[in-house]
Design an enzyme around this catalytic site. Structure first.
Site, mmCIF file in Angstrom:
data_model
loop_
_atom_site.group_PDB
_atom_site.id
_atom_site.type_symbol
_atom_site.label_atom_id
_atom_site.label_comp_id
_atom_site.label_asym_id
_atom_site.label_seq_id
_atom_site.Cartn_x
_atom_site.Cartn_y
_atom_site.Cartn_z
ATOM 1 N N ASP A 161 0.806 -1.037 0.019
ATOM 2 C CA ASP A 161 -0.059 -0.173 0.023
ATOM 3 C C ASP A 161 0.899 1.193 0.099
ATOM 4 O O ASP A 161 0.367 2.191 0.616
ATOM 5 C CB ASP A 161 -0.988 0.042 1.388
ATOM 6 C CG ASP A 161 -1.923 -1.098 0.991
ATOM 7 O OD1 ASP A 161 -2.138 -1.609 0.226
ATOM 8 O OD2 ASP A 161 -2.292 -1.493 2.022
ATOM 9 N N LYS B 103 1.587 2.069 -5.059
ATOM 10 C CA LYS B 103 2.323 1.690 -6.272
ATOM 11 C C LYS B 103 1.250 2.153 -7.619
ATOM 12 O O LYS B 103 1.770 2.106 -8.687
ATOM 13 C CB LYS B 103 2.514 0.032 -6.364
ATOM 14 C CG LYS B 103 3.472 -0.412 -4.959
ATOM 15 C CD LYS B 103 3.531 -1.744 -4.878
ATOM 16 C CE LYS B 103 2.286 -2.323 -4.302
ATOM 17 N NZ LYS B 103 2.053 -2.158 -2.932
ATOM 18 N N GLY C 228 -4.534 -4.207 -3.978
ATOM 19 C CA GLY C 228 -5.548 -3.180 -4.327
ATOM 20 C C GLY C 228 -4.640 -2.071 -4.561
ATOM 21 O O GLY C 228 -4.271 -1.520 -3.604
ATOM 22 N N HIS C 229 -4.717 -1.719 -5.773
ATOM 23 C CA HIS C 229 -3.845 -0.733 -6.236
ATOM 24 C C HIS C 229 -4.836 0.458 -6.653
ATOM 25 O O HIS C 229 -5.649 0.282 -7.701
ATOM 26 C CB HIS C 229 -3.126 -0.766 -7.533
ATOM 27 C CG HIS C 229 -2.033 -2.111 -6.892
ATOM 28 N ND1 HIS C 229 -1.088 -2.589 -7.674
ATOM 29 C CD2 HIS C 229 -1.771 -2.600 -5.904
ATOM 30 C CE1 HIS C 229 -0.190 -3.461 -7.065
ATOM 31 N NE2 HIS C 229 -0.908 -3.458 -5.885
ATOM 32 N N GLN D 102 1.958 -5.982 -3.409
ATOM 33 C CA GLN D 102 2.306 -6.151 -1.757
ATOM 34 C C GLN D 102 3.530 -5.300 -1.771
ATOM 35 O O GLN D 102 3.890 -4.415 -2.499
ATOM 36 C CB GLN D 102 2.566 -7.515 -1.474
ATOM 37 C CG GLN D 102 1.246 -8.092 -1.128
ATOM 38 C CD GLN D 102 0.547 -8.865 -2.376
ATOM 39 O OE1 GLN D 102 1.409 -9.535 -3.275
ATOM 40 N NE2 GLN D 102 -0.859 -8.528 -2.878
HETATM 41 P P1 GDP Z 1 -0.856 0.492 -3.439
HETATM 42 O O1 GDP Z 1 -1.379 -0.977 -3.145
HETATM 43 O O2 GDP Z 1 0.478 0.682 -3.246
HETATM 44 O O3 GDP Z 1 -1.135 0.657 -5.032
HETATM 45 O O4 GDP Z 1 -1.502 1.568 -2.640
HETATM 46 P P2 GDP Z 1 -3.402 1.636 -1.961
HETATM 47 O O5 GDP Z 1 -3.661 2.111 -3.278
HETATM 48 O O6 GDP Z 1 -3.511 0.574 -1.447
HETATM 49 O O7 GDP Z 1 -3.001 2.913 -1.076
HETATM 50 C C1 GDP Z 1 -2.626 4.207 -1.415
HETATM 51 C C2 GDP Z 1 -3.433 5.110 -1.155
HETATM 52 O O8 GDP Z 1 -2.930 6.323 -0.922
HETATM 53 C C3 GDP Z 1 -4.641 5.053 -2.211
HETATM 54 O O9 GDP Z 1 -5.755 5.545 -1.597
HETATM 55 C C4 GDP Z 1 -4.270 6.196 -3.085
HETATM 56 O O10 GDP Z 1 -5.091 7.105 -3.660
HETATM 57 C C5 GDP Z 1 -3.503 7.168 -2.135
HETATM 58 N N1 GDP Z 1 -2.246 8.012 -2.449
HETATM 59 C C6 GDP Z 1 -1.139 7.619 -3.522
HETATM 60 N N2 GDP Z 1 -0.406 8.803 -3.171
HETATM 61 C C7 GDP Z 1 -0.735 9.516 -2.684
HETATM 62 C C8 GDP Z 1 -0.381 10.643 -2.110
HETATM 63 O O11 GDP Z 1 0.800 11.202 -2.394
HETATM 64 N N3 GDP Z 1 -0.868 11.235 -1.159
HETATM 65 C C9 GDP Z 1 -2.157 11.082 -0.670
HETATM 66 N N4 GDP Z 1 -2.559 11.868 0.287
HETATM 67 N N5 GDP Z 1 -2.700 9.867 -1.181
HETATM 68 C C10 GDP Z 1 -1.942 9.134 -1.863
HETATM 69 P P1 IMO Z 2 -0.952 -4.343 -2.128
HETATM 70 O O1 IMO Z 2 -0.604 -4.779 -3.685
HETATM 71 C C1 IMO Z 2 -0.818 -4.475 2.079
HETATM 72 C C2 IMO Z 2 -1.083 -8.675 3.649
HETATM 73 C C3 IMO Z 2 -2.398 -9.246 4.399
HETATM 74 C C4 IMO Z 2 -1.718 -10.116 5.292
HETATM 75 C C5 IMO Z 2 -0.613 -10.755 4.372
HETATM 76 C C6 IMO Z 2 -0.995 -12.278 4.011
HETATM 77 O O2 IMO Z 2 -2.287 -3.457 -2.430
HETATM 78 O O3 IMO Z 2 -0.067 -3.320 -1.746
HETATM 79 P P2 IMO Z 2 -2.519 -12.591 1.894
HETATM 80 O O4 IMO Z 2 -4.013 -12.563 1.606
HETATM 81 O O5 IMO Z 2 -1.650 -12.315 0.683
HETATM 82 O O6 IMO Z 2 -2.233 -14.208 2.057
HETATM 83 O O7 IMO Z 2 -2.249 -12.014 3.250
HETATM 84 O O8 IMO Z 2 -0.438 -9.795 3.498
HETATM 85 N N1 IMO Z 2 -1.285 -8.240 2.115
HETATM 86 C C7 IMO Z 2 -1.411 -6.882 1.970
HETATM 87 N N2 IMO Z 2 -1.037 -5.675 2.566
HETATM 88 N N3 IMO Z 2 -0.895 -4.481 0.732
HETATM 89 C C8 IMO Z 2 -1.308 -5.586 -0.010
HETATM 90 O O9 IMO Z 2 -1.328 -5.416 -1.216
HETATM 91 C C9 IMO Z 2 -1.349 -6.817 0.812
HETATM 92 N N4 IMO Z 2 -1.605 -7.958 -0.060
HETATM 93 C C10 IMO Z 2 -1.652 -8.712 1.211
HETATM 94 O O10 IMO Z 2 -2.973 -8.039 5.075
HETATM 95 O O11 IMO Z 2 -1.168 -9.545 6.365
HETATM 96 MG MG MG Z 3 -2.964 -1.708 -1.860
#
Ligand code: GDP
Ligand code: IMO
Ligand code: MG
Length: 422
Positions: free
Chosen positions: A13, A16, A40-41, A222
């Protein structure tokens, strides 16, 4: 750079999705190489929010081709739902999505076994998407692959064999009701009709594209500390999000990789269980969660929040070979009283020389912090590095020096335009 790997440098998270969406404008192909719908991207384009679980985050750029590599575990239902959602939002998928015949399929019993395992005493806090059980079958050489969808009799036989074994386990070990074979066979034959058109010899496709001079961005899911080999085992996922996984999970050889970019959140978050040395369990952690909207993009769970851990990110730099980093969510640190950065770990007053991934050691470590001043202004509209407040520049310089990489991008908000390139 023609072949670039993007890796999450912490516990996932990191942002990415946003960075891959920005960079993919300059690439021909974006590839997912591991994980599954546990990812979840998030990508924000204007007032539209896209949450991508299986499809690469390059899909929003219409000239980009998207590939799901052999290292990914595919839940066909999640995939078809995602395709549907994107098509309804006007995104063209046909002719742009390519799926490896060697990717493994997540079956309904994988999700069931994931949830049964999570209800026991060895909880990980998984996303419940069946990821672990699917990779177990892959490595036990019992898995069902995308290619098996192409031959109905092979598919039927493999599903029957697997379910016979799972039903034994469900009945004898878990005292759980059995799974119905015929329903699953019917369901997966239906999936085949929808997925057939995307099935591709991905290693050949990618290597030919690279030969032709096409550029490829490999999108890790991840993060490094969730890597099954290099993370905080057993509180990890069941794949290799680290840059090495990009080769095995796509069929692109290491000699073709030009660079690795680390995605680094300006503080630290973690979802699920497991050690987290710089976690803030007080009001400061709550503030980071609220300002940073730190709730899971896949499960909606509140993310645990804490200070930036340069000792951890430095380890991540080493494991992945990160030379350049994109720092995300810098805006979230605005208006704090002060900001702490962990620069080392101590056990019994002794500084550790290397990152301890063993859980028992991580539970004992005491983070050593340096305190930096915050900037008391909104930076979310700043477009150029020079316009950042001096305290923000000092923070960036400090974390990049401590972590050992150069910064090539700074994200100051979730939107595309809230990005500073260096
Ligand atoms: P990922 O799994 O690495 O793609 O990240 P996620 O999408 O799960 O979580 C990142 C969250 O931060 C999302 O809600 C993005 O919309 C948000 N986000 C990304 N870059 C920024 C930033 O620079 N500032 C803020 N405030 N939010 C951001
Ligand atoms: P993105 O790509 C954050 C964590 C779960 C749990 C562990 C194992 O959005 O960054 P799993 O379901 O993979 O067997 O769970 O990994 N986990 C993540 N945490 N971002 C993710 O993906 C994750 N995908 C799995 O919360 O701790
Ligand atoms: Mg994510």
């Amino acid at each position: 750079m023609s072949v670039t790997v993007i890796v999450g440098s912490q516990w996932g998270d990191e942002g990415k999705g946003k960075v891959v969406d920005i960079l993919s404008e300059r690439y021909d192909i974006v590839v997912r190489y591991q994980g599954g719908a546990n990812a979840g991207h998030t990508v924000l384009v204007g007032d539209k929010q896209y949450i991508l679980h299986l499809i690469p985050s390059g899909i929003l750029r219409e000239n980009v081709k998207c590939v799901i590599g052999n290292g990914v575990v595919i839940d066909p239902k999640a995939l078809l739902d995602e395709i549907n959602i994107l098509e309804n939002l006007g995104i063209n998928i046909k002719g742009r999505l390519f799926i490896s015949q060697n990717a493994h399929l997540i079956m309904p019993y994988h999700k069931l076994l994931d949830s049964i395992s999570e209800s026991g005493s060895s909880k990980i806090g998984t996303t419940g998407r069946g990821i672990g059980p699917c990779y177990i079958d892959k490595y036990a050489r019992k898995g069902i692959k995308i290619v098996d969808l192409l031959d109905k009799s092979v598919l039927e036989e493999k599903i029957k064999l697997n379910i016979e074994e799972k039903n034994n386990l469900l009945r004898k070990v878990y005292n759980h009701e059995e799974i119905n074979v015929n329903e699953i066979i019917k369901e997966y034959i239906e999936f085949d009709k929808a997925i057939d058109q995307y099935i591709t010899d991905v290693p050949l496709f990618l290597n030919n594209a690279i030969e032709e001079g096409k550029s490829v961005l490999l999108e890790g899911a991840q993060g490094t500390l969730l890597d099954v080999d290099h993370g905080t085992y057993p509180f990890v996922t069941s794949s290799n999000p680290t840059s090495g996984g990009a080769c095995t999970g796509s069929g692109i050889p290491p000699t073709k990789i030009d660079s690795v970019i680390g995605i680094v959140k300006a503080y630290t978050t973690r979802v699920g269980l497991g050690p987290f040395p710089t976690e803030l369990t007080d009001k400061e952690g709550d503030k980071l969660r609220e300002v940073g909207a730190e709730y899971g993009a896949t499960t909606g769970r509140p993310r645990r929040c804490g200070w930036f851990d340069a000792f951890l990110v430095n380890y991540s730099r080493m494991i992945n070979g990160i030379e350049r980093a994109a720092i995300t969510k810098l805006d979230v640190l605005s208006n704090l009283d002060e900001i702490k950065v962990c620069v080392a770990y101590e056990i019994n007053g002794k500084k550790l020389k290397s990152y301890p991934t063993e859980v028992n050691q991580l539970l004992l470590v005491k983070p050593v912090y340096e305190t930096l001043p915050s900037w008391k202004s909104d930076i979310s509209k700043i477009k150029y590095y020079d316009d950042l407040p001096s305290e923000a520049k000092d923070y960036l310089t400090f974390i990049s020096q401590q972590s050992g990489f150069e910064i090539s991008m700074i994200s100051v908000g979730p939107q595309r335009q809230q990005t500073i390139e260096l």
